[in-house]
Design a protein around this motif. Structure first.
Motif, PDB file in Angstrom:
ATOM      1  N   LEU A  21       0.817  -1.210   0.000  1.00 26.84           N
ATOM      2  CA  LEU A  21       0.000   0.000   0.000  1.00 26.84           C
ATOM      3  C   LEU A  21       0.850   1.259   0.000  1.00 26.84           C
ATOM      4  N   LYS A  22       1.969   1.212   0.711  1.00 25.36           N
ATOM      5  CA  LYS A  22       2.938   2.309   0.678  1.00 25.36           C
ATOM      6  C   LYS A  22       4.259   1.793   1.232  1.00 25.36           C
ATOM      7  N   THR A  23       5.322   2.524   0.955  1.00 26.75           N
ATOM      8  CA  THR A  23       6.652   2.154   1.444  1.00 26.75           C
ATOM      9  C   THR A  23       7.357   3.414   1.929  1.00 26.75           C
ATOM     10  N   ASN A  24       8.540   3.239   2.479  1.00 27.56           N
ATOM     11  CA  ASN A  24       9.329   4.404   2.883  1.00 27.56           C
ATOM     12  C   ASN A  24       9.761   5.239   1.687  1.00 27.56           C
ATOM     13  N   ALA A  25       9.752   4.616   0.491  1.00 29.97           N
ATOM     14  CA  ALA A  25      10.178   5.326  -0.720  1.00 29.97           C
ATOM     15  C   ALA A  25       9.008   5.730  -1.611  1.00 29.97           C
ATOM     16  N   MET A  26       7.812   5.191  -1.359  1.00 27.99           N
ATOM     17  CA  MET A  26       6.640   5.467  -2.189  1.00 27.99           C
ATOM     18  C   MET A  26       5.436   5.796  -1.312  1.00 27.99           C
ATOM     19  N   SER A  27       4.764   6.909  -1.633  1.00 25.77           N
ATOM     20  CA  SER A  27       3.522   7.255  -0.947  1.00 25.77           C
ATOM     21  C   SER A  27       2.389   6.369  -1.472  1.00 25.77           C
ATOM     22  N   VAL A  28       1.230   6.495  -0.850  1.00 25.60           N
ATOM     23  CA  VAL A  28       0.062   5.750  -1.327  1.00 25.60           C
ATOM     24  C   VAL A  28      -0.223   6.105  -2.784  1.00 25.60           C
ATOM     25  N   ASP A  29      -0.158   7.399  -3.114  1.00 27.09           N
ATOM     26  CA  ASP A  29      -0.420   7.828  -4.488  1.00 27.09           C
ATOM     27  C   ASP A  29       0.659   7.317  -5.445  1.00 27.09           C
ATOM     28  N   ASP A  30       1.902   7.266  -4.992  1.00 27.00           N
ATOM     29  CA  ASP A  30       2.980   6.732  -5.837  1.00 27.00           C
ATOM     30  C   ASP A  30       2.712   5.271  -6.193  1.00 27.00           C
ATOM     31  N   VAL A  31       2.267   4.501  -5.205  1.00 22.97           N
ATOM     32  CA  VAL A  31       1.986   3.079  -5.457  1.00 22.97           C
ATOM     33  C   VAL A  31       0.853   2.942  -6.466  1.00 22.97           C
ATOM     34  N   GLN A  32      -0.188   3.757  -6.313  1.00 22.95           N
ATOM     35  CA  GLN A  32      -1.295   3.720  -7.270  1.00 22.95           C
ATOM     36  C   GLN A  32      -0.853   4.179  -8.654  1.00 22.95           C
ATOM     37  N   THR A  33       0.051   5.137  -8.693  1.00 20.34           N
ATOM     38  CA  THR A  33       0.615   5.556  -9.978  1.00 20.34           C
ATOM     39  C   THR A  33       1.344   4.381 -10.632  1.00 20.34           C
ATOM     40  N   GLY A  34       2.078   3.629  -9.831  1.00 23.20           N
ATOM     41  CA  GLY A  34       2.764   2.450 -10.344  1.00 23.20           C
ATOM     42  C   GLY A  34       1.791   1.425 -10.890  1.00 23.20           C
ATOM     43  N   ARG A  35       0.665   1.249 -10.202  1.00 27.27           N
ATOM     44  CA  ARG A  35      -0.358   0.302 -10.679  1.00 27.27           C
ATOM     45  C   ARG A  35      -0.913   0.740 -12.028  1.00 27.27           C
ATOM     46  N   LEU A  36      -1.209   2.020 -12.165  1.00 24.73           N
ATOM     47  CA  LEU A  36      -1.751   2.535 -13.426  1.00 24.73           C
ATOM     48  C   LEU A  36      -0.693   2.522 -14.524  1.00 24.73           C
ATOM     49  N   LEU A  37       0.545   2.742 -14.139  1.00 23.81           N
ATOM     50  CA  LEU A  37       1.635   2.677 -15.112  1.00 23.81           C
ATOM     51  C   LEU A  37       1.739   1.264 -15.688  1.00 23.81           C
ATOM     52  N   SER A  38       1.496   0.266 -14.853  1.00 26.43           N
ATOM     53  CA  SER A  38       1.474  -1.116 -15.328  1.00 26.43           C
ATOM     54  C   SER A  38       0.395  -1.304 -16.380  1.00 26.43           C
ATOM     55  N   ARG A  39      -0.775  -0.746 -16.143  1.00 27.09           N
ATOM     56  CA  ARG A  39      -1.875  -0.838 -17.104  1.00 27.09           C
ATOM     57  C   ARG A  39      -1.517  -0.126 -18.406  1.00 27.09           C
ATOM     58  N   LEU A  40      -0.861   1.022 -18.284  1.00 29.07           N
ATOM     59  CA  LEU A  40      -0.475   1.778 -19.475  1.00 29.07           C
ATOM     60  C   LEU A  40       0.516   0.994 -20.322  1.00 29.07           C
ATOM     61  N   LEU A  41       1.518   0.403 -19.680  1.00 24.61           N
ATOM     62  CA  LEU A  41       2.506  -0.393 -20.425  1.00 24.61           C
ATOM     63  C   LEU A  41       1.850  -1.588 -21.103  1.00 24.61           C
ATOM     64  N   ASP A  42       0.927  -2.251 -20.412  1.00 24.42           N
ATOM     65  CA  ASP A  42       0.228  -3.388 -21.018  1.00 24.42           C
ATOM     66  C   ASP A  42      -0.572  -2.951 -22.242  1.00 24.42           C
ATOM     67  N   GLY A  43      -1.209  -1.794 -22.152  1.00 23.96           N
ATOM     68  CA  GLY A  43      -2.070  -1.339 -23.230  1.00 23.96           C
ATOM     69  C   GLY A  43      -1.339  -0.762 -24.415  1.00 23.96           C
ATOM     70  N   TYR A  44      -0.108  -0.312 -24.200  1.00 25.83           N
ATOM     71  CA  TYR A  44       0.622   0.363 -25.270  1.00 25.83           C
ATOM     72  C   TYR A  44       1.959  -0.306 -25.595  1.00 25.83           C
ATOM     73  N   TYR A  45       2.875  -0.355 -24.635  1.00 20.30           N
ATOM     74  CA  TYR A  45       4.184  -0.938 -24.936  1.00 20.30           C
ATOM     75  C   TYR A  45       4.068  -2.419 -25.271  1.00 20.30           C
ATOM     76  N   ASN A  46       3.239  -3.143 -24.547  1.00 17.42           N
ATOM     77  CA  ASN A  46       3.128  -4.593 -24.759  1.00 17.42           C
ATOM     78  C   ASN A  46       2.118  -4.969 -25.828  1.00 17.42           C
ATOM     79  N   ALA A  47       1.519  -3.975 -26.469  1.00 17.67           N
ATOM     80  CA  ALA A  47       0.575  -4.220 -27.557  1.00 17.67           C
ATOM     81  C   ALA A  47       1.303  -4.061 -28.892  1.00 17.67           C
ATOM     82  N   ARG A  48       1.238  -5.092 -29.721  1.00 15.71           N
ATOM     83  CA  ARG A  48       2.002  -5.077 -30.973  1.00 15.71           C
ATOM     84  C   ARG A  48       1.690  -3.839 -31.814  1.00 15.71           C
ATOM     85  N   ALA A  49       0.425  -3.420 -31.855  1.00 15.75           N
ATOM     86  CA  ALA A  49       0.035  -2.297 -32.708  1.00 15.75           C
ATOM     87  C   ALA A  49       0.707  -0.990 -32.300  1.00 15.75           C
TER      88      ALA A  49
END
Length: 490
Positions: free
Chosen positions: A384-412
């Protein structure tokens, strides 16, 4: 003879747990009459309960995984209410930690297995209705007649290579698009976040026995094998022997984990010569920061890992998937962005970003407070959070994962996404910030819809790249009319 029903609950149809066929292969049908009810998380709970109750089993067994535990508990509570005589015994990764609280809070569970069940489950089955004998079963956790917690420790199979194969069981699923083949247990690595880190010593299956399994799978018409072998290149002669074996089956596709810091010259030589498309490699990088890797107790130096990953990504005959973990100790959001840039620069075919989960029985879960990690007490136990990441940072990381899946990992969209990452400073952060208020990343979007969103963002942020975007649109095989109309608008 006991009527034993196994609840084969999986997260989706494509994924099938090996627990049932692996254990049944050791037991056979001498000690109990086995049957199975198969379900996924999308199957109505009432329908599953109805099927179980109709069978009226003496014993209900099931395996709990990260994403199936909650649904499984809903099912077994209903079953116990309807069939109070039925013994309920569970196992799986969810019970690798201390199980006393779970047993006390869920009295419908009669026993829990911690660890590997192929040897000990048959022993328990022989004495299932005689609790006096349960204390001799390794790995078995239960409350005795006086309510005292009994813990059999963690069960390990000493002779892994001598086990009967899961494929020998009548419950092995041959109707899936791929099959899993376990060729080793344990891991030479010591990653604090992984349940395999504590599995010592490493136990392997002879290469010739693996050959027979692949031949049998091929005869069944299945062309994809996912290797369960976390130690794959920990011992280079065995890795070379397995790679040469895979090359004998060029029509197959093998998915396997590989440690990029442990690529010897011998392994590299074989990898270079393999047929294109034979291997899909999962290279667990986790982080490109040495202090982070040290905090995780991960084996192998960062320079060696980077050199190995650079090699893997440079081989056109290999598909290389690189992993990073959000929420590791000492790993801030800005470092995560920089590491994604490095992986894109190396040319990774896929970049997989996962939120760290503190799994039961792992050292990182045990030491979470000391490491500055706050995690969910409920599955999937995500950070949920770490000494290096706030709650919002962790959620940003989660959404960044979705973005990479939808764009970088998509052949098109991979080529244009990689180009934007490498040529436009701050592209990922800016695109994510632009997408986030609309919650698009948490919605299922078509290839075309994702492309239109990227077009809009590029038109606003980098208008001189519209022609380049139009070219990528056409290469993706999408409607020329839509893109012409869009360009007229902007």
């Amino acid at each position: 003879m006991n009527q034993l029903l196994w609840l084969d609950l999986n997260s989706s149809y494509a994924h099938a747990s090996l627990a049932l066929p692996a254990i049944h292969a050791q037991c056979g049908d001498e000690q109990a009459r086995w049957s199975v009810v198969s379900a996924t998380l999308s199957t109505p709970i009432g329908a599953v309960v109805s099927q179980i109750v109709e069978r009226n089993p003496d014993i209900l067994a099931a395996t709990a995984w990260l994403f199936t535990r909650e649904t499984l508990f809903h099912i077994i509570k209903r079953v116990k209410a309807l069939l109070p005589h039925c013994l309920i015994v569970l196992g799986g990764p969810e019970f690798l930690g201390d199980n006393e609280a779970c047993l006390r809070q869920n009295p419908e569970i009669d026993a829990l297995f911690r660890g590997e069940g192929e040897v000990e489950f048959p022993r328990w089955l022989a004495t299932a209705h005689d609790r006096a004998g349960w204390s001799t079963i390794a790995g078995l956790c239960f409350l005795d007649g006086e309510g005292t917690y009994r813990d059999g420790g963690t069960a390990r199979v000493a002779d892994f290579a001598g086990l009967r194969l899961p494929e020998a069981s009548r419950f092995f699923r041959w109707d899936k698009p791929f099959v899993q083949v376990e060729t080793a247990r344990g891991c030479f690595n010591r990653c604090a976040f992984c349940v395999s880190g504590a599995e010592k010593p490493v136990r392997t299956m002879p290469v010739e026995r693996v050959r027979g399994r692949i031949e049998a799978i091929r005869e069944r018409g299945i062309r994809e094998i996912r290797l369960l072998d976390r130690t794959f290149n920990g011992h280079w002669p065995r890795a070379v022997a397995l790679l040469n074996l895979f090359a004998e089956f060029p029509e197959m596709r093998f998915h396997l984990e590989i440690h990029p810091a442990c690529l010897t010259d011998e392994i590299r030589a074989v990898l270079r010569a393999l047929p294109t498309g034979l291997l899909h490699l999962e290279a667990g990088i986790q982080s490109l920061r040495q202090p982070v890797l040290d905090a995780c107790q991960r084996t192998g130096s960062l320079p060696e890992a980077l050199d190995g990953l650079r090699f893997l990504c440079s081989q056109a005959n290999l598909t290389t998937h690189a992993d990073l973990l959000v929420g590791l100790p000492l790993y801030p959001l800005e470092a995560l962005y920089e590491d994604i840039f490095t992986l894109a620069e190396l040319g990774a075919d896929e970049i997989q970003l996962e939120l760290l989960k503190l799994l039961p029985g792992t050292a990182m879960r045990r030491d979470a407070e000391a490491l500055g990690l706050v995690y969910s007490p409920l599955p999937p136990y995500e950070v949920l959070k770490t000494n290096a990441m706030s709650v919002d940072d962790v959620q940003t990381g989660r959404l960044l994962s979705r973005l990479l899946d939808g764009y970088y990992n998509a052949r098109a969209w991979q080529a244009v996404t990689r180009r934007l990452i490498l040529s436009e400073p701050g592209f990922l952060a800016d695109f994510l910030r632009w997408m986030r208020p609309h919650e698009w990343l948490d919605q299922p979007l078509s290839v075309e819809k994702r492309g239109l969103l990227l077009f809009r963002f590029v038109a606003e942020k980098y208008p001189d790249r519209i022609v380049e975007m139009a070219d990528h649109w056409m290469r993706a095989g999408l409607s020329p009319r839509k893109i012409k109309d869009f360009i007229k608008e902007v």
